[in-house]
Design a protein around this motif. Sequence first.
Motif, PDB file in Angstrom:
ATOM      1  N   ARG A   4       1.003  -1.205  -0.053  1.00 31.76           N
ATOM      2  CA  ARG A   4      -0.169  -0.050   0.032  1.00 31.76           C
ATOM      3  C   ARG A   4       1.019   1.364   0.091  1.00 31.76           C
ATOM      4  N   THR A   5       0.847   2.181  -1.129  1.00 30.81           N
ATOM      5  CA  THR A   5       1.577   3.191  -1.274  1.00 30.81           C
ATOM      6  C   THR A   5       0.796   4.596  -1.295  1.00 30.81           C
ATOM      7  N   LEU A   6       0.936   5.450  -0.718  1.00 36.27           N
ATOM      8  CA  LEU A   6       0.279   6.916  -0.481  1.00 36.27           C
ATOM      9  C   LEU A   6       0.788   7.310  -1.950  1.00 36.27           C
ATOM     10  N   PHE A   7      -0.389   7.891  -2.586  1.00 35.47           N
ATOM     11  CA  PHE A   7      -0.532   8.532  -3.768  1.00 35.47           C
ATOM     12  C   PHE A   7      -0.507  10.034  -3.624  1.00 35.47           C
ATOM     13  N   ARG A   8      -1.464  10.340  -2.710  1.00 35.85           N
ATOM     14  CA  ARG A   8      -1.891  11.745  -2.574  1.00 35.85           C
ATOM     15  C   ARG A   8      -2.856  12.118  -1.386  1.00 35.85           C
ATOM     16  N   THR A   9      -2.716  13.101  -0.900  1.00 37.57           N
ATOM     17  CA  THR A   9      -3.539  13.451  -0.062  1.00 37.57           C
ATOM     18  C   THR A   9      -4.341  14.888  -0.428  1.00 37.57           C
ATOM     19  N   LEU A  10      -5.414  14.982   0.118  1.00 37.40           N
ATOM     20  CA  LEU A  10      -6.229  16.211  -0.484  1.00 37.40           C
ATOM     21  C   LEU A  10      -7.178  16.711   0.735  1.00 37.40           C
ATOM     22  N   ALA A  11      -7.131  18.039   0.930  1.00 38.23           N
ATOM     23  CA  ALA A  11      -7.949  18.641   2.079  1.00 38.23           C
ATOM     24  C   ALA A  11      -9.238  19.105   1.275  1.00 38.23           C
ATOM     25  N   VAL A  12     -10.096  18.623   1.771  1.00 34.02           N
ATOM     26  CA  VAL A  12     -11.671  18.830   1.053  1.00 34.02           C
ATOM     27  C   VAL A  12     -12.338  19.811   1.962  1.00 34.02           C
ATOM     28  N   LYS A  13     -12.813  20.907   1.422  1.00 34.28           N
ATOM     29  CA  LYS A  13     -13.558  22.123   2.115  1.00 34.28           C
ATOM     30  C   LYS A  13     -15.060  21.453   1.957  1.00 34.28           C
ATOM     31  N   ARG A  21     -10.337  15.181   5.048  1.00 30.04           N
ATOM     32  CA  ARG A  21      -9.275  14.890   4.191  1.00 30.04           C
ATOM     33  C   ARG A  21      -9.568  13.646   3.586  1.00 30.04           C
ATOM     34  N   LEU A  22      -8.770  13.589   2.390  1.00 32.45           N
ATOM     35  CA  LEU A  22      -8.949  12.273   1.309  1.00 32.45           C
ATOM     36  C   LEU A  22      -7.491  11.820   1.210  1.00 32.45           C
ATOM     37  N   GLU A  23      -7.290  10.409   1.176  1.00 33.73           N
ATOM     38  CA  GLU A  23      -6.107   9.969   0.917  1.00 33.73           C
ATOM     39  C   GLU A  23      -6.179   8.868  -0.110  1.00 33.73           C
ATOM     40  N   TYR A  24      -5.494   8.831  -1.193  1.00 32.89           N
ATOM     41  CA  TYR A  24      -5.490   7.912  -2.399  1.00 32.89           C
ATOM     42  C   TYR A  24      -4.125   6.958  -2.220  1.00 32.89           C
ATOM     43  N   TYR A  25      -4.460   5.928  -2.372  1.00 38.27           N
ATOM     44  CA  TYR A  25      -3.285   4.792  -2.211  1.00 38.27           C
ATOM     45  C   TYR A  25      -3.370   3.978  -3.497  1.00 38.27           C
ATOM     46  N   LEU A  26      -2.118   3.628  -3.734  1.00 37.68           N
ATOM     47  CA  LEU A  26      -1.927   2.525  -4.992  1.00 37.68           C
ATOM     48  C   LEU A  26      -1.708   1.284  -4.207  1.00 37.68           C
ATOM     49  N   LEU A  27      -2.451   0.346  -4.538  1.00 34.05           N
ATOM     50  CA  LEU A  27      -2.411  -1.129  -3.991  1.00 34.05           C
ATOM     51  C   LEU A  27      -1.703  -1.988  -5.184  1.00 34.05           C
ATOM     52  N   THR A  28      -0.923  -2.694  -4.634  1.00 33.20           N
ATOM     53  CA  THR A  28      -0.238  -3.591  -5.536  1.00 33.20           C
ATOM     54  C   THR A  28      -0.078  -5.288  -4.788  1.00 33.20           C
ATOM     55  N   ASP A  29      -0.626  -6.105  -5.785  1.00 33.18           N
ATOM     56  CA  ASP A  29      -0.890  -7.353  -5.258  1.00 33.18           C
ATOM     57  C   ASP A  29       0.039  -8.203  -6.185  1.00 33.18           C
ATOM     58  N   THR A  64      -5.695  -3.413 -13.011  1.00 30.26           N
ATOM     59  CA  THR A  64      -4.647  -3.548 -14.256  1.00 30.26           C
ATOM     60  C   THR A  64      -3.256  -3.898 -13.757  1.00 30.26           C
ATOM     61  N   PRO A  65      -2.464  -4.783 -14.500  1.00 26.60           N
ATOM     62  CA  PRO A  65      -1.104  -4.870 -14.212  1.00 26.60           C
ATOM     63  C   PRO A  65      -0.194  -3.700 -14.791  1.00 26.60           C
ATOM     64  N   ILE A  66      -0.632  -2.641 -15.496  1.00 22.65           N
ATOM     65  CA  ILE A  66      -0.013  -1.687 -16.161  1.00 22.65           C
ATOM     66  C   ILE A  66       0.086  -0.502 -15.373  1.00 22.65           C
ATOM     67  N   GLY A  67       1.276  -0.246 -14.932  1.00 23.29           N
ATOM     68  CA  GLY A  67       1.589   0.839 -14.099  1.00 23.29           C
ATOM     69  C   GLY A  67       1.003   2.467 -14.238  1.00 23.29           C
ATOM     70  N   SER A  68       1.502   2.426 -15.776  1.00 20.29           N
ATOM     71  CA  SER A  68       0.995   3.763 -16.138  1.00 20.29           C
ATOM     72  C   SER A  68      -0.559   4.043 -16.124  1.00 20.29           C
ATOM     73  N   ARG A  69      -1.263   3.060 -16.419  1.00 19.39           N
ATOM     74  CA  ARG A  69      -2.552   2.895 -16.489  1.00 19.39           C
ATOM     75  C   ARG A  69      -3.313   3.370 -15.085  1.00 19.39           C
ATOM     76  N   ILE A  70      -2.690   2.497 -13.992  1.00 24.60           N
ATOM     77  CA  ILE A  70      -3.003   2.765 -12.634  1.00 24.60           C
ATOM     78  C   ILE A  70      -2.756   4.094 -12.251  1.00 24.60           C
ATOM     79  N   LEU A  71      -1.565   4.676 -12.616  1.00 26.22           N
ATOM     80  CA  LEU A  71      -1.281   5.762 -12.189  1.00 26.22           C
ATOM     81  C   LEU A  71      -2.246   7.183 -12.874  1.00 26.22           C
ATOM     82  N   ALA A  72      -2.679   6.865 -13.842  1.00 26.73           N
ATOM     83  CA  ALA A  72      -3.493   7.812 -14.510  1.00 26.73           C
ATOM     84  C   ALA A  72      -4.938   7.797 -14.021  1.00 26.73           C
ATOM     85  N   ILE A  73      -5.406   6.545 -13.486  1.00 25.25           N
ATOM     86  CA  ILE A  73      -6.695   6.404 -12.864  1.00 25.25           C
ATOM     87  C   ILE A  73      -6.375   7.019 -11.368  1.00 25.25           C
ATOM     88  N   LEU A  74      -5.343   6.630 -10.602  1.00 27.85           N
ATOM     89  CA  LEU A  74      -5.275   7.546  -9.420  1.00 27.85           C
ATOM     90  C   LEU A  74      -5.342   9.092  -9.581  1.00 27.85           C
TER      91      LEU A  74
END
Length: 98
Positions: A4-13, A21-29, A64-74
Amino acid sequence: MTRRTLFRTLAVKSTQGPPMRLEYYLLTDPANYDGGCLEVHGVEILLYRPDRKMPEIARARGITPIGSRILAILQHLCDGAVTPMALKEVMEELLNTA
């Protein structure tokens, strides 16, 4: 074992209260098949509200197994400040248009 890798944290008003606070994580299995192994990626979103002890959580694994695809989704999820409640609907829309 899931990584589990933190991708980004957002403060939402919020219009009706204190910021959240929203936290977005990349999961890799690991996915094993016929003696081989492949990494398959997914996402996790956590929403922290000041009035609750535990965050709201939603996961979508094995996208997806494609790294660039999951980063675009995130990135798309972050750009839209997608919450855990909306993750399933947004992922269905993203994957059906791809």
